[in-house]
Design an enzyme around this catalytic site. Structure first.
Site, PDB file in Angstrom:
ATOM      1  N   ASP A 128       0.825  -1.217   0.000  1.00 42.81           N
ATOM      2  CA  ASP A 128       0.000   0.000   0.000  1.00 42.81           C
ATOM      3  C   ASP A 128       0.858   1.266   0.000  1.00 42.81           C
ATOM      4  OD1 ASP A 128       0.797  -0.611   2.614  1.00 42.81           O
ATOM      5  OD2 ASP A 128      -0.864   0.496   3.489  1.00 42.81           O
ATOM      6  N   SER A 130       3.842   1.669  -1.435  1.00 43.99           N
ATOM      7  CA  SER A 130       4.361   1.835  -2.793  1.00 43.99           C
ATOM      8  C   SER A 130       3.286   2.371  -3.723  1.00 43.99           C
ATOM      9  CB  SER A 130       4.880   0.496  -3.331  1.00 43.99           C
ATOM     10  OG  SER A 130       5.862  -0.037  -2.465  1.00 43.99           O
ATOM     11  N   ASP A 175       1.814 -10.619   3.224  1.00 38.98           N
ATOM     12  CA  ASP A 175       0.910 -10.509   4.368  1.00 38.98           C
ATOM     13  C   ASP A 175      -0.573 -10.554   3.994  1.00 38.98           C
ATOM     14  OD1 ASP A 175       3.011 -10.247   6.170  1.00 38.98           O
ATOM     15  OD2 ASP A 175       3.121  -8.079   5.905  1.00 38.98           O
TER      16      ASP A 175
END
Length: 791
Positions: A128, A130, A175
């Protein structure tokens, strides 16, 4: 075959790429943030799809740092630049944190470097942070260009020509912490690493009666911890989004001691590295070990998996996901207009979608905000229905209420495995048994399929009997291909004798045929007028009514791993072609998807007819390219794709046509595709879909309380499956019209739309149906009122 669109209804594709030309466009691709397995597959897909449509594609090395530094960090890529990277973990173009890009001055340098190469289309693979950086860059683009023009670094013509920057993101993160997509690139591979460790640890833990505390990654997201706990049947799990209630220390110790009292020789506790309690205080693996040792005196060890979860080769799922997403990203860039906001290519169920980047990032940030404010129920819901469903399923399967607190239904439910064994069957049985017991039913295991049913091989199965089943391959209950038609009288007698009120069948095409026979037998035998549901489980993935079957993912990983080894074995040999035969009967799923995951040059399948000219053209197509650069070719063949063009025939043809240019070898993978421990996907899929099937049975039985109720409607005998974005119960009577019974496959198969992907990425001219690609969709909580299809 590859140079024209097949006229056959079994393999026809419409031409949709004609209006999407990339001529004159330049695409920059970069990987940023933490690395994830599958990033290379995404880079490969972007490069090759970009070149295929006529665009220039540039590698941007070292993420945003390379964009700011410019120079040799921004290099045009060609077709061979991404050869042999599909099976490589990490990212070949590098990733780095970049403080400079967070400043306007840094972004000014980056813009200047892109303009000098004509790059106005950016494909960003990262998390998120990036993607947020990419969107800020896009929003500032016109201002940056004006400033560069004022400083004399670019001319006014360049400002006009490169006035807009298009940005498309793909989420690469182990993740799975990005809202808006059901799975991020790298998550499935990380789960493979975790489950491999857990399976290895279980053997030593059982030998010594030990408790193991495993710490997995997930500083802000507990997805890896939750799914690995679900996939291995862990005793306890700690997550950032759902902290344990006050007094958890005592509850956990009671649970561990109860399991030991039931002669369970090991305990597994899984901890996300960001686990917290309800006051936002960290719960560490060392603290848990101390607690267990102090309170229970158990021999307890801590294993911190760390960066091993990021390493290794990507799984078949991640390779296919990344390839699909990479192609979709290029299409999104080609279709983008100045008014199109930055988007993220996401997975919804089994469907590729485009979502607004800003909305996805905002929702992801809301999860963290909810955790910071201790609104943990909101945090779980914001993660999406899939995460919430995983958590609820884990709780139901891990914690058994005392018998006196379970409201008895006075119903008996039978569970049976039918057909060939498939990895994940045992996880499905465990899930069904435990959910059924939790719902108050008495559960009966039927051994050795319908043959055992007829012979009365039926036994009550209890909660503890299915402990440790999730990681075991094959079928512990035993399974046979025998259909029930010859034994209807005997099976009806057994249903009456054991007072069976519902039946759950876990199996492949034979299970589907068996369900049809039982449905037809309702007129003569009222014993079959009970709710029946089938959960598809077969490596062939050929059951009508479901896009996926339990066991197919494990088989795909076996095929992909074997292909990787074959490639390695040929690394010292110049110019060699391998012909690899896969299972699947007439269904080409394993050959086609295995080919996509392995970067094969061809996959011969029954669904797309081919002739001798196609085979010769393929062999001749390979020869001139290999004279220049290529050193290894892979061709898959589905076992029943053709009666006459056998694996031996193709091997001999290639050997003859390639004489003097390449030599040929063949491999028949055989039954190894049915064996082995189930993959994390199959464990999780089997667990969740079987739990859903039992919920359906419970609902049906509650609709008609009391004995003697006959179920005769079509909707009381169903197949449970995933179709695109939905989990559906489809009456078996309706599925008859969608079935090719002669060849034991559905008449329509979703994966055939992905067939051109393999051809495009292997440098063949073909047409690609992009009718499913579309406009931006609003970000929703996955699923709505129905359970989502996400795994």
């Amino acid at each position: 075959m590859d140079n024209k669109v097949s006229a056959s209804p079994r393999g026809s594709y419409r031409k949709f790429l004609e209006h999407l030309s990339g001529a004159g466009k330049a695409i920059g691709v970069l990987t940023s943030g933490g690395d994830a397995q599958g990033m290379n597959a995404a880079v490969r897909a972007v490069v090759r799809m970009g070149i295929y449509v006529g665009a220039k594609v540039y590698f941007i090395y070292e993420g945003y740092q390379g964009m700011v530094d410019g120079g040799s960090n921004i290099v045009e890529a060609n077709w061979e630049s991404v050869s042999s990277i599909l099976q490589v973990g990490g990212t070949i173009i590098g990733s780095a944190r970049c403080k400079a890009f967070r400043t306007r001055e840094g972004r000014l340098k980056a813009a200047c470097n892109l303009i000098h190469r004509g790059i106005t289309n950016l494909c960003v693979i990262g998390g998120d942070g990036s993607l947020t950086g990419a969107n800020i860059f896009r929003m500032e683009w016109s201002g940056l260009l004006e400033e560069l023009a004022q400083d004399g670094k670019i001319d006014n013509e360049a400002v006009q020509k490169y006035a807009y920057l298009n940005v498309v993101g793909m989420v690469g993160s182990i993740d799975n912490d990005f809202c808006g997509t059901d799975m991020t690139i790298g998550t499935d591979s990380a789960l493979h690493r975790i489950i491999e460790v857990i399976d290895a640890i279980m053997t030593t833990a059982q030998s010594h009666q030990r408790t193991f505390v495993l710490e997995v990654m997930g500083r802000h997201c507990g997805y890896l911890a939750l799914v690995s706990a679900l996939a291995c049947g862990a005793d306890w799990v700690f997550l950032p989004e759902s902290p344990p209630e006050e007094g958890w220390e005592e509850q956990m110790c009671v649970k561990l001691s109860e399991n030991r009292a039931q002669k369970k020789r090991l305990n597994i506790i899984i901890v996300a590295e960001g686990a917290i309690d309800t006051l936002n205080r960290p719960i560490t693996s060392e603290k848990i070990k101390e607690l267990v040792v102090t309170q229970l005196g158990y021999d307890t060890r801590v294993t911190i998996l760390g960066h091993v979860q990021r390493g290794g080769t990507p799984s078949a799922f991640d390779r296919i996901l990344a390839s699909r997403m990479g192609v979709e990203a290029v299409l999104a860039l080609l279709e983008a207009t100045p008014e199109t906001p930055a988007c993220v290519v996401s997975l919804s169920g089994n469907h590729a979608v485009r979502l607004p980047l800003v909305e996805c990032v905002q929702m992801t940030q809301e999860v963290q905000k909810a955790m910071d404010e201790r609104r943990f129920k909101d945090a779980v819901q914001l993660r999406g229905r899939s995460f919430e469903n995983n958590l609820n399923t884990y709780k139901r399967l891990a914690i058994k209420l005392p018998d006196d607190k379970i409201q008895k239904s006075n119903c008996n439910v039978a569970v049976i495995n039918v057909g060939a064994p498939a990895a994940g069957m045992n996880a499905a049985v465990r899930s069904a048994v435990r959910v059924g017991i939790a719902d108050g039913h008495k559960m009966f295991a039927v051994y050795d399929g319908f043959d055992g049913f007829a012979k009365g091989q039926i036994k009550e199965i209890r909660w503890g009997d299915v402990g440790g089943w999730t990681g075991q391959g094959g079928s512990i209950l035993g399974t046979k291909r025998i259909l029930p038609g010859k034994y209807l009288e005997e099976i009806a007698t057994q249903i009456r004798t054991h007072n069976i009120n519902a039946i759950l069948i876990i199996g492949g095409f034979e299970a589907y045929l068996g369900l049809l026979e039982l449905s037809a037998a309702r007129e003569k035998h009222e014993e079959f007028c009970v709710p029946m549901v089938m959960v598809p489980a077969t490596v062939s993935n050929n059951v009508p009514g479901s896009d996926f079957s339990i066991g197919a993912d494990t088989a795909l990983n076996t095929i992909t791993d074997t292909c990787d080894r074959i490639k390695q074995s040929a690394s010292g040999t110049k110019r060699r072609v391998f012909i690899i035969e896969t299972m699947g009967g007439y269904c080409g799923y394993l050959a086609n998807m295995g080919g996509l995951a392995a970067g094969a040059d061809a996959a011969y399948i029954f669904e797309e007819p081919f002739d001798i000219r196609d085979l010769q053209n393929k062999a001749l197509h390979l020869a001139p390219q290999w004279l220049v650069t290529w050193l290894l070719g892979i061709c898959y063949r589905n076992e029943s794709c053709s009666e006459n063009y056998t694996t031996d025939f193709i091997y001999q043809l290639y050997s003859e046509e390639g004489r003097g240019v390449f030599d040929c070898r063949k491999n028949v993978l055989g039954h190894m595709q049915q064996g082995g421990a189930p993959s994390p996907f199959d464990r999780n899929f089997g667990t969740k879909i079987s739990a859903r099937a039992m919920q359906w049975i419970t609902t049906k039985l509650k609709e008609s309380p009391g004995k003697g109720k006959r179920f005769v409607s079509d909707d009381s005998i169903c197949v449970l499956g995933i179709s695109k974005r939905n989990v559906l119960f489809q009456p078996v009577a309706e599925l008859k019209n969608e079935t090719d019974f002669e060849h034991r496959i559905p008449k329509e198969q979703w994966w055939l739309k992905l067939r051109p992907l393999m051809k495009i990425l292997a440098k063949y001219k073909t047409s690609y149906d992009v009718s499913d690609s579309g406009q931006l969709e609003p970000v929703r909580h996955r699923g709505g009122p129905e359970e989502p299809a996400a795994i």
